[in-house]
Motif scaffolding. Structure first.
Motif, mmCIF file in Angstrom:
data_model
loop_
_atom_site.group_PDB
_atom_site.id
_atom_site.type_symbol
_atom_site.label_atom_id
_atom_site.label_comp_id
_atom_site.label_asym_id
_atom_site.label_seq_id
_atom_site.Cartn_x
_atom_site.Cartn_y
_atom_site.Cartn_z
ATOM 1 N N ASN A 140 0.833 -1.207 0.000
ATOM 2 C CA ASN A 140 0.000 0.000 0.000
ATOM 3 C C ASN A 140 0.869 1.259 0.000
ATOM 4 N N LYS A 141 0.247 2.391 -0.276
ATOM 5 C CA LYS A 141 0.975 3.649 -0.449
ATOM 6 C C LYS A 141 1.111 4.460 0.841
ATOM 7 N N GLY A 142 0.659 3.922 1.967
ATOM 8 C CA GLY A 142 0.666 4.692 3.206
ATOM 9 C C GLY A 142 2.026 5.240 3.586
ATOM 10 N N GLY A 143 3.067 4.443 3.425
ATOM 11 C CA GLY A 143 4.413 4.896 3.786
ATOM 12 C C GLY A 143 4.861 6.080 2.955
ATOM 13 N N ALA A 144 4.622 6.005 1.647
ATOM 14 C CA ALA A 144 5.002 7.102 0.755
ATOM 15 C C ALA A 144 4.189 8.353 1.062
ATOM 16 N N MET A 145 2.912 8.181 1.316
ATOM 17 C CA MET A 145 2.049 9.319 1.625
ATOM 18 C C MET A 145 2.483 9.997 2.914
ATOM 19 N N LEU A 146 2.816 9.204 3.922
ATOM 20 C CA LEU A 146 3.258 9.765 5.197
ATOM 21 C C LEU A 146 4.577 10.502 5.032
ATOM 22 N N ALA A 147 5.509 9.904 4.307
ATOM 23 C CA ALA A 147 6.815 10.528 4.111
ATOM 24 C C ALA A 147 6.680 11.873 3.409
ATOM 25 N N LEU A 148 5.843 11.931 2.382
ATOM 26 C CA LEU A 148 5.651 13.200 1.674
ATOM 27 C C LEU A 148 4.972 14.236 2.555
ATOM 28 N N SER A 149 3.993 13.823 3.355
ATOM 29 C CA SER A 149 3.280 14.781 4.196
ATOM 30 C C SER A 149 4.196 15.388 5.249
ATOM 31 N N ALA A 150 5.204 14.629 5.670
ATOM 32 C CA ALA A 150 6.122 15.107 6.707
ATOM 33 C C ALA A 150 7.444 15.604 6.133
ATOM 34 N N GLY A 151 7.666 15.364 4.846
ATOM 35 C CA GLY A 151 8.906 15.810 4.217
ATOM 36 C C GLY A 151 10.135 15.060 4.692
ATOM 37 N N VAL A 152 9.985 13.754 4.908
ATOM 38 C CA VAL A 152 11.117 12.930 5.363
ATOM 39 C C VAL A 152 11.349 11.807 4.361
ATOM 40 N N PRO A 153 12.569 11.248 4.314
ATOM 41 C CA PRO A 153 12.854 10.173 3.359
ATOM 42 C C PRO A 153 12.244 8.836 3.772
ATOM 43 N N VAL A 154 12.192 7.930 2.803
ATOM 44 C CA VAL A 154 11.749 6.559 3.051
ATOM 45 C C VAL A 154 12.982 5.651 2.993
ATOM 46 N N VAL A 155 13.128 4.800 3.999
ATOM 47 C CA VAL A 155 14.237 3.849 4.019
ATOM 48 C C VAL A 155 13.664 2.439 3.854
ATOM 49 N N PRO A 156 13.936 1.777 2.727
ATOM 50 C CA PRO A 156 13.406 0.429 2.509
ATOM 51 C C PRO A 156 14.282 -0.636 3.171
ATOM 52 N N ILE A 157 13.630 -1.632 3.757
ATOM 53 C CA ILE A 157 14.340 -2.728 4.425
ATOM 54 C C ILE A 157 13.718 -4.045 3.977
ATOM 55 N N ILE A 158 14.559 -5.002 3.623
ATOM 56 C CA ILE A 158 14.080 -6.315 3.214
ATOM 57 C C ILE A 158 14.796 -7.395 4.012
ATOM 58 N N HIS A 159 14.138 -8.504 4.244
ATOM 59 C CA HIS A 159 14.749 -9.618 4.986
ATOM 60 C C HIS A 159 14.095 -10.920 4.532
ATOM 61 N N ASN A 160 14.730 -12.038 4.858
ATOM 62 C CA ASN A 160 14.176 -13.342 4.487
ATOM 63 C C ASN A 160 13.873 -14.191 5.718
ATOM 64 N N ALA A 161 13.435 -13.540 6.801
ATOM 65 C CA ALA A 161 13.149 -14.253 8.049
ATOM 66 C C ALA A 161 12.050 -15.297 7.879
ATOM 67 N N GLY A 162 11.162 -15.093 6.916
ATOM 68 C CA GLY A 162 10.078 -16.038 6.706
ATOM 69 C C GLY A 162 10.545 -17.430 6.326
#
Length: 246
Positions: free
Chosen positions: A173-195
């Motif tokens: 979903n786009k919530g993270g991008a929307m929040l980052a833009l509304s606050a003017g802060v960057p997005v840091v993506p994190i991936i893992h294979n814990a599953g």
């Protein structure tokens, strides 16, 4: 027969893990409820999440699940940001509190009702979403999330919304991008294979090394929500494929 022995051994090791997990959780959560009123948020976060280091350590000792991090240097040292990560295990909810510090997590409201664990979690200023109230969830995320970011607290979001098993991509979903833009802060993506090693809702764990990759911060200045969201999803999907998650 060999697979049967392995399964029995994993069950025994997981049992030992939870024999340490639950009693210490009850004790530490009770202490957290007692001392939290005299602590500020920074102090409270440090105290309450001390137990997460034990969870990760105890998991390695009992179940042979270790972790290797690549790209740690990409986490901003100053200022708030929105961290987005894939969601496939219970592991990341424990680990990320040792990695993104302090933080405000976006989570489902029901978690706060879990005795002891949920009560302590509720002291960490989470954004507790009621998934039955879909219309208000996004507004709550943007309102409370922006408030946390303005306080200098990074916000952690699982854009897939729920745990997605290995082999499936899920929808971001786009919530993270929307929040980052509304606050003017960057997005840091994190991936893992814990599953792979601790599948969602699985009692047993498979020994191995969880790979965690952190991407460079994705800027939001002068960009649209769709542009930022596309960059985030492209990065997540690329690294999910590299880790054989899909």
């Amino acid at each position: 027969m060999s697979e049967q022995k392995t399964s029995v051994l994993q069950y025994i090791r997981a049992s030992i893990y939870y024999l340490g997990f639950y009693p210490l959780t009850i004790i530490h959560s009770s202490l957290s409820l007692i001392v939290s009123p005299v602590l500020n948020f920074q102090q409270r976060f440090k105290f309450i999440t001390l137990i997460n280091y034990f969870y990760i350590f105890w998991l390695r000792i009992c179940c042979g699940v270790d972790v290797k991090i690549t790209g740690r240097e990409h986490l901003p040292k100053d200022g708030a940001y929105v961290a987005v990560a894939n969601h496939s295990s219970e592991w990341e909810t424990l680990f990320l509190q040792t990695f993104v510090r302090p933080q405000c997590a976006v989570l489902k409201k029901e978690l706060l009702s879990i005795p002891f664990f949920g009560w302590a979690l509720g002291l960490l200023k989470p954004i507790a979403i009621d998934r039955k109230q879909r219309r208000g969830a996004l507004k709550q995320l943007l309102t409370e999330g922006k408030s946390r970011l303005e306080e200098g607290i990074p916000v952690v979001i699982f854009p897939q919304g729920t745990r997605v098993p290995v082999g499936k991509m899920g929808k971001f979903n786009k919530g993270g991008a929307m929040l980052a833009l509304s606050a003017g802060v960057p997005v840091v993506p994190i991936i893992h294979n814990a599953g792979i090693y601790w599948p969602g809702k699985s009692f047993t764990k498979t020994p191995g090394v969880v790979q965690v990759h952190v991407g460079e911060p994705i800027p939001v200045e002068g960009r649209t929500v769709d542009e930022v969201h596309t960059d985030v999803v492209n990065w997540l999907e690329k690294h999910m494929k590299e880790l054989d998650l899909v």
